[in-house]
Enzyme design. Structure first.
Site, PDB file in Angstrom:
ATOM      1  N   ASP A 122       0.806  -1.237  -0.238  1.00 12.36           N
ATOM      2  CA  ASP A 122      -0.200   0.062   0.522  1.00 12.36           C
ATOM      3  C   ASP A 122       0.540   1.397  -0.148  1.00 12.36           C
ATOM      4  O   ASP A 122       0.344   2.301  -0.146  1.00 12.36           O
ATOM      5  CB  ASP A 122      -1.183   0.061   1.419  1.00 12.36           C
ATOM      6  CG  ASP A 122      -2.336  -1.303   1.319  1.00 12.36           C
ATOM      7  OD1 ASP A 122      -1.875  -1.312   0.397  1.00 12.36           O
ATOM      8  OD2 ASP A 122      -2.602  -1.652   2.276  1.00 12.36           O
ATOM      9  N   ARG A 170     -16.733  -1.654 -19.488  1.00 17.23           N
ATOM     10  CA  ARG A 170     -16.070  -2.839 -17.756  1.00 17.23           C
ATOM     11  C   ARG A 170     -15.411  -2.896 -17.046  1.00 17.23           C
ATOM     12  O   ARG A 170     -14.598  -1.554 -17.047  1.00 17.23           O
ATOM     13  CB  ARG A 170     -15.323  -4.050 -19.627  1.00 17.23           C
ATOM     14  CG  ARG A 170     -15.964  -4.908 -20.855  1.00 17.23           C
ATOM     15  CD  ARG A 170     -17.062  -5.528 -20.485  1.00 17.23           C
ATOM     16  NE  ARG A 170     -17.256  -6.289 -21.541  1.00 17.23           N
ATOM     17  CZ  ARG A 170     -18.201  -5.607 -22.494  1.00 17.23           C
ATOM     18  NH1 ARG A 170     -19.304  -4.152 -21.653  1.00 17.23           N
ATOM     19  NH2 ARG A 170     -18.798  -6.289 -23.481  1.00 17.23           N
TER      20      ARG A 170
HETATM   21  O1  F6P Z   1      -2.841  -4.320   2.680  1.00 20.03           O
HETATM   22  C1  F6P Z   1      -2.318  -4.446   1.902  1.00 20.03           C
HETATM   23  C2  F6P Z   1      -3.547  -4.851   1.483  1.00 20.03           C
HETATM   24  O2  F6P Z   1      -3.223  -6.304   0.060  1.00 20.03           O
HETATM   25  C3  F6P Z   1      -5.066  -3.936   0.878  1.00 20.03           C
HETATM   26  O3  F6P Z   1      -3.659  -3.145   0.081  1.00 20.03           O
HETATM   27  C4  F6P Z   1      -5.845  -4.773   1.136  1.00 20.03           C
HETATM   28  O4  F6P Z   1      -6.785  -4.318   1.038  1.00 20.03           O
HETATM   29  C5  F6P Z   1      -6.054  -5.608   1.607  1.00 20.03           C
HETATM   30  O5  F6P Z   1      -4.748  -5.718   2.407  1.00 20.03           O
HETATM   31  C6  F6P Z   1      -6.480  -7.031   1.350  1.00 20.03           C
HETATM   32  O6  F6P Z   1      -6.325  -7.751   2.144  1.00 20.03           O
HETATM   33  P1  F6P Z   1      -6.973  -9.882   2.420  1.00 20.03           P
HETATM   34  O7  F6P Z   1      -5.667  -9.955   1.228  1.00 20.03           O
HETATM   35  O8  F6P Z   1      -6.831  -9.906   3.868  1.00 20.03           O
HETATM   36  O9  F6P Z   1      -7.919  -9.976   1.277  1.00 20.03           O
END
Ligand code: F6P
Length: 343
Positions: free
Chosen positions: A159, A286
């Site tokens: 992130d 889309r």
């Molecule tokens: O924090 C990393 C991240 O990939 C975020 O971008 C996303 O919101 C979240 O983790 C998704 O989490 P999970 O893998 O638990 O679905």
């Protein structure tokens, strides 16, 4: 009064939170730098859960154990969400597991939640070991030789959402992944003269959305850091896309960060954007949600050398400032830096 902490003789390394490409390079650097400094190095598997579970999940490693992992995505140590570590009981078990192995230095590669959780663990450490002595789970001598926990963190997260570092481990790789995917969409979108709305990850941070929009020449991007005026942004977006069609653009790309909101705090979803483009511009639209593809795959060269440098500096921090304030090792202005984890 607490005596001045001695140079540690061992450390443990773990990865926690969502996996990020480059975590393995960081683990490798921590292990090999630690061994080079004469420390016993332990690898903890399955993140904070491994600390709580102990046993085979906290194991002594040597240089070969981290061979051939530099180029691998994800984390070979595993990672897990751990409800038990959020309880005092769980953290007491974790402290016992570490002290039994003579470990009082921890290098954590994880996101915001993992680093906050382990900092609480560090703060509670003196009380936890007193409780362990009171419960006859460790001896007074064991407690006396591990009075403080040295904690060093590195941010592993796609992130790029952490204060204290310009780049988090995995963000560069995810950005490449997203850019490649959007490039692939480009040709099909252009062939059909379609509009694509692409949702990208990032939790509450718009870094991946904004940078991928710049890198792919997207028409419009919606990010949490710049919430648009409710009821007005749809019109502005449509005007921009319309102007693109006027000058002969064969495709439209709108990138939506998963945390995008308007100024009233209403989430802006890819489906809503699609509906707006269909209703107001009569576009053939889309939606593509890139999902976990963004997090997977081999780390970029940048993530490999960033993580290697951070891992090296993390061990240096453990060795030179044992028992000091917890530090976050990051990169700022192309320099590896150390700053307060609590900040
Ligand atoms: O924090 C990393 C991240 O990939 C975020 O971008 C996303 O919101 C979240 O983790 C998704 O989490 P999970 O893998 O638990 O679905």
């Amino acid at each position: 009064m607490l005596s001045t902490p001695q140079r540690p003789t061992s450390l443990a390394v773990l990865t926690s939170g969502g996996d990020a490409a480059g975590m393995n390079a960081a683990v490798r650097a921590v292990v090999r730098t630690g061994l080079g400094a004469g420390l016993d190095v332990f690898a903890v598997s399955e993140g904070l859960q491994g600390l709580v579970d102990g046993g085979e999940r906290i194991r002594l490693v040597d240089s070969n154990d981290v061979g051939g992992i530099l180029h691998q995505g994800g984390t070979v140590l595993g990672t897990a969400r751990c409800a038990e570590f959020r309880t005092r009981e769980g953290r007491r078990r974790a402290a016992r597991n570490l002290i039994e192995r003579g470990i009082d230095a921890l290098v954590v590669i994880g996101g915001d939640g993992s680093l906050t959780g382990t900092n609480l663990f560090r703060e509670e450490w003196p009380e936890l070991i007193t409780e362990l002595v009171d419960r006859d789970e460790i001896t007074q001598a064991m407690a006396d030789s591990h009075r403080r926990l040295t904690l060093v963190g590195m941010v592993g997260s796609i992130d790029n959402d952490m204060f204290g570092t310009d780049m988090t481990i995995g963000a560069d790789t995810a950005l490449h992944r997203i850019t490649e995917a959007i490039d692939a969409i480009h040709s099909t979108a252009s062939s059909h003269q379609r509009s694509f709305v692409i949702e990208v990850m990032g939790r509450n941070c718009g870094y991946l959305a904004l940078m991928s929009a710049v890198a792919t020449g997207a028409n419009w991007v919606l990010i949490p850091e710049r919430p648009p005026e409710a009821d007005e942004w749809e019109q502005a977006m449509c005007a921009a896309l319309d102007a693109g069609r006027e000058i002969g653009r064969r495709l439209n790309l709108v990138i939506v960060a998963e945390g995008a909101r308007d100024r009233r705090g209403n989430p802006i979803t890819a489906d809503h954007v699609k509906q707006v483009l269909m209703d107001r511009l009569d576009e053939d639209v889309r939606v593509t949600s890139l999902g976990h593809v963004q997090r997977g795959g081999a780390p970029s060269a940048f993530d490999r050398y960033l993580s290697t440098g951070l891992g090296y500096a993390a061990v240096e921090q453990v060795v030179t400032a044992p028992g000091g304030d917890p530090q976050l090792i990051g990169i700022r202005g192309h320099q590896i830096t150390s700053s307060s984890l609590v900040d």
